[in-house]
Design a protein around this motif. Structure first.
Motif, PDB file in Angstrom:
ATOM      1  N   HIS A  13       0.725  -1.509  -0.044  1.00  0.00           N
ATOM      2  CA  HIS A  13       0.245  -0.422   0.290  1.00  0.00           C
ATOM      3  C   HIS A  13       0.561   1.245  -0.078  1.00  0.00           C
ATOM      4  CE1 HIS A  13      -3.347   2.767   1.310  1.00  0.00           C
ATOM      5  NE2 HIS A  13      -2.343   3.451   2.128  1.00  0.00           N
ATOM      6  N   LEU A  14       1.866   1.503   0.858  1.00  0.00           N
ATOM      7  CA  LEU A  14       3.232   2.743   0.534  1.00  0.00           C
ATOM      8  C   LEU A  14       3.696   2.587  -1.001  1.00  0.00           C
ATOM      9  CD1 LEU A  14       4.326   2.268   4.435  1.00  0.00           C
ATOM     10  CD2 LEU A  14       2.621   4.356   3.791  1.00  0.00           C
ATOM     11  N   GLU A  15       3.886   1.613  -0.338  1.00  0.00           N
ATOM     12  CA  GLU A  15       4.922   1.805  -2.118  1.00  0.00           C
ATOM     13  C   GLU A  15       3.944   2.505  -3.410  1.00  0.00           C
ATOM     14  OE1 GLU A  15       6.310  -1.914  -3.057  1.00  0.00           O
ATOM     15  OE2 GLU A  15       7.641  -1.723  -1.268  1.00  0.00           O
ATOM     16  N   GLU A  16       2.588   1.687  -2.931  1.00  0.00           N
ATOM     17  CA  GLU A  16       0.951   2.004  -4.709  1.00  0.00           C
ATOM     18  C   GLU A  16       1.001   3.877  -4.232  1.00  0.00           C
ATOM     19  OE1 GLU A  16      -1.469  -0.468  -3.897  1.00  0.00           O
ATOM     20  OE2 GLU A  16      -0.199  -1.861  -5.056  1.00  0.00           O
ATOM     21  N   ARG A  17       1.631   3.512  -2.750  1.00  0.00           N
ATOM     22  CA  ARG A  17       0.871   5.585  -2.811  1.00  0.00           C
ATOM     23  C   ARG A  17       2.293   6.513  -3.062  1.00  0.00           C
ATOM     24  NH1 ARG A  17      -0.506   7.940   3.466  1.00  0.00           N
ATOM     25  NH2 ARG A  17      -1.765   9.706   1.959  1.00  0.00           N
ATOM     26  N   HIS A  18       3.309   6.365  -2.772  1.00  0.00           N
ATOM     27  CA  HIS A  18       4.651   6.791  -2.832  1.00  0.00           C
ATOM     28  C   HIS A  18       4.644   6.919  -4.344  1.00  0.00           C
ATOM     29  CE1 HIS A  18       8.971   7.081  -3.552  1.00  0.00           C
ATOM     30  NE2 HIS A  18       8.973   7.699  -2.504  1.00  0.00           N
ATOM     31  N   THR A  19       4.735   5.753  -5.591  1.00  0.00           N
ATOM     32  CA  THR A  19       4.400   6.159  -6.391  1.00  0.00           C
ATOM     33  C   THR A  19       3.559   7.090  -7.431  1.00  0.00           C
ATOM     34  OG1 THR A  19       5.339   3.657  -6.873  1.00  0.00           O
ATOM     35  CG2 THR A  19       4.464   4.742  -8.275  1.00  0.00           C
ATOM     36  N   ARG A  20       2.678   6.680  -6.420  1.00  0.00           N
ATOM     37  CA  ARG A  20       1.340   8.093  -7.034  1.00  0.00           C
ATOM     38  C   ARG A  20       2.072   9.151  -6.812  1.00  0.00           C
ATOM     39  NH1 ARG A  20      -2.965   4.390  -5.320  1.00  0.00           N
ATOM     40  NH2 ARG A  20      -2.733   6.456  -3.132  1.00  0.00           N
ATOM     41  N   LEU A  21       2.228   9.631  -5.435  1.00  0.00           N
ATOM     42  CA  LEU A  21       2.376  10.692  -5.451  1.00  0.00           C
ATOM     43  C   LEU A  21       3.686  11.707  -5.648  1.00  0.00           C
ATOM     44  CD1 LEU A  21       2.342  10.435  -1.425  1.00  0.00           C
ATOM     45  CD2 LEU A  21       0.846  12.290  -3.070  1.00  0.00           C
ATOM     46  N   ILE A  22       4.892  10.252  -6.964  1.00  0.00           N
ATOM     47  CA  ILE A  22       5.978  10.564  -6.761  1.00  0.00           C
ATOM     48  C   ILE A  22       5.454  11.395  -8.485  1.00  0.00           C
ATOM     49  CG2 ILE A  22       8.033  10.107  -8.154  1.00  0.00           C
ATOM     50  CD1 ILE A  22       7.874  10.943  -5.227  1.00  0.00           C
ATOM     51  N   GLU A  23       4.237  10.118  -9.211  1.00  0.00           N
ATOM     52  CA  GLU A  23       4.060  10.852 -10.455  1.00  0.00           C
ATOM     53  C   GLU A  23       3.655  12.489 -10.193  1.00  0.00           C
ATOM     54  OE1 GLU A  23       1.266   7.379 -11.604  1.00  0.00           O
ATOM     55  OE2 GLU A  23       3.018   6.504 -11.632  1.00  0.00           O
ATOM     56  N   LYS A  24       2.817  12.021  -9.101  1.00  0.00           N
ATOM     57  CA  LYS A  24       1.446  13.411  -8.935  1.00  0.00           C
ATOM     58  C   LYS A  24       2.764  15.079  -9.152  1.00  0.00           C
ATOM     59  CE  LYS A  24      -1.733  15.350  -7.071  1.00  0.00           C
ATOM     60  NZ  LYS A  24      -2.763  14.833  -5.017  1.00  0.00           N
ATOM     61  N   ARG A  29       4.834  20.231 -11.687  1.00  0.00           N
ATOM     62  CA  ARG A  29       6.015  20.696 -11.154  1.00  0.00           C
ATOM     63  C   ARG A  29       5.745  21.665 -12.099  1.00  0.00           C
ATOM     64  NH1 ARG A  29      10.560  16.799 -12.575  1.00  0.00           N
ATOM     65  NH2 ARG A  29      10.764  16.361 -10.492  1.00  0.00           N
ATOM     66  N   PHE A  30       5.491  21.652 -13.602  1.00  0.00           N
ATOM     67  CA  PHE A  30       5.122  22.918 -14.481  1.00  0.00           C
ATOM     68  C   PHE A  30       3.676  23.702 -14.256  1.00  0.00           C
ATOM     69  CE2 PHE A  30       8.217  20.369 -16.189  1.00  0.00           C
ATOM     70  CZ  PHE A  30       9.225  20.845 -16.261  1.00  0.00           C
ATOM     71  N   GLU A  31       3.556  23.067 -13.979  1.00  0.00           N
ATOM     72  CA  GLU A  31       1.998  24.099 -13.656  1.00  0.00           C
ATOM     73  C   GLU A  31       1.811  24.765 -12.445  1.00  0.00           C
ATOM     74  OE1 GLU A  31      -1.356  20.982 -13.977  1.00  0.00           O
ATOM     75  OE2 GLU A  31      -0.109  20.236 -15.859  1.00  0.00           O
ATOM     76  N   ASP A  32       2.379  23.805 -10.982  1.00  0.00           N
ATOM     77  CA  ASP A  32       1.448  24.465  -9.392  1.00  0.00           C
ATOM     78  C   ASP A  32       2.916  23.780  -8.988  1.00  0.00           C
ATOM     79  OD1 ASP A  32       0.451  25.210  -7.681  1.00  0.00           O
ATOM     80  OD2 ASP A  32      -1.287  24.890  -7.427  1.00  0.00           O
ATOM     81  N   GLU A  33       3.955  25.124  -9.114  1.00  0.00           N
ATOM     82  CA  GLU A  33       4.704  24.614  -7.575  1.00  0.00           C
ATOM     83  C   GLU A  33       4.421  24.271  -6.130  1.00  0.00           C
ATOM     84  OE1 GLU A  33       9.670  26.035  -6.584  1.00  0.00           O
ATOM     85  OE2 GLU A  33       8.849  26.960  -8.297  1.00  0.00           O
ATOM     86  N   SER A  34       3.444  24.836  -5.778  1.00  0.00           N
ATOM     87  CA  SER A  34       3.178  24.086  -4.324  1.00  0.00           C
ATOM     88  C   SER A  34       3.027  22.901  -3.876  1.00  0.00           C
ATOM     89  CB  SER A  34       2.793  25.003  -3.947  1.00  0.00           C
ATOM     90  OG  SER A  34       1.070  25.622  -4.432  1.00  0.00           O
ATOM     91  N   LYS A  35       1.620  22.912  -4.654  1.00  0.00           N
ATOM     92  CA  LYS A  35       1.865  21.578  -5.359  1.00  0.00           C
ATOM     93  C   LYS A  35       2.657  20.320  -5.724  1.00  0.00           C
ATOM     94  CE  LYS A  35      -3.286  22.451  -6.686  1.00  0.00           C
ATOM     95  NZ  LYS A  35      -4.053  22.457  -7.162  1.00  0.00           N
ATOM     96  N   SER A  36       3.285  20.669  -6.279  1.00  0.00           N
ATOM     97  CA  SER A  36       4.249  19.893  -6.386  1.00  0.00           C
ATOM     98  C   SER A  36       5.812  19.754  -5.002  1.00  0.00           C
ATOM     99  CB  SER A  36       5.172  20.350  -8.102  1.00  0.00           C
ATOM    100  OG  SER A  36       6.486  19.121  -8.013  1.00  0.00           O
ATOM    101  N   ASP A  37       5.284  20.247  -4.810  1.00  0.00           N
ATOM    102  CA  ASP A  37       6.018  20.372  -3.835  1.00  0.00           C
ATOM    103  C   ASP A  37       5.474  19.454  -2.258  1.00  0.00           C
ATOM    104  OD1 ASP A  37       8.202  21.766  -4.614  1.00  0.00           O
ATOM    105  OD2 ASP A  37       8.023  23.956  -3.656  1.00  0.00           O
TER     106      ASP A  37
END
Length: 62
Positions: A13-24, A29-37
């Motif tokens: 579960h943690l690995e899947e969630r980590h992968t989703r957050l990294i993709e997000k 990264r180029f749209e909204d820096e605060s959401k990316s951070d």
């Protein structure tokens, strides 16, 4: 459900969630820096939990 299978399920579960957050984080990264951070920060927190679970999983297996 045994402790080992609970740890493995939680780890997956943690690995899947980590992968989703990294993709997000990469998507924002180029749209909204605060959401990316924020997504990257949450991914780092999950990685910390994942490291703890991996350590515990290793303890039970050996």
């Amino acid at each position: 459900m045994s402790k080992i299978s609970q740890l493995q399920t939680y780890r997956k579960h943690l690995e899947e969630r980590h992968t989703r957050l990294i993709e997000k984080s990469k998507e924002y990264r180029f749209e909204d820096e605060s959401k990316s951070d924020f997504a990257a920060y949450k991914a780092m927190k999950i990685m910390s939990k994942l490291d703890k679970v991996k350590y515990l999983d290793r303890e039970f297996v050996t």
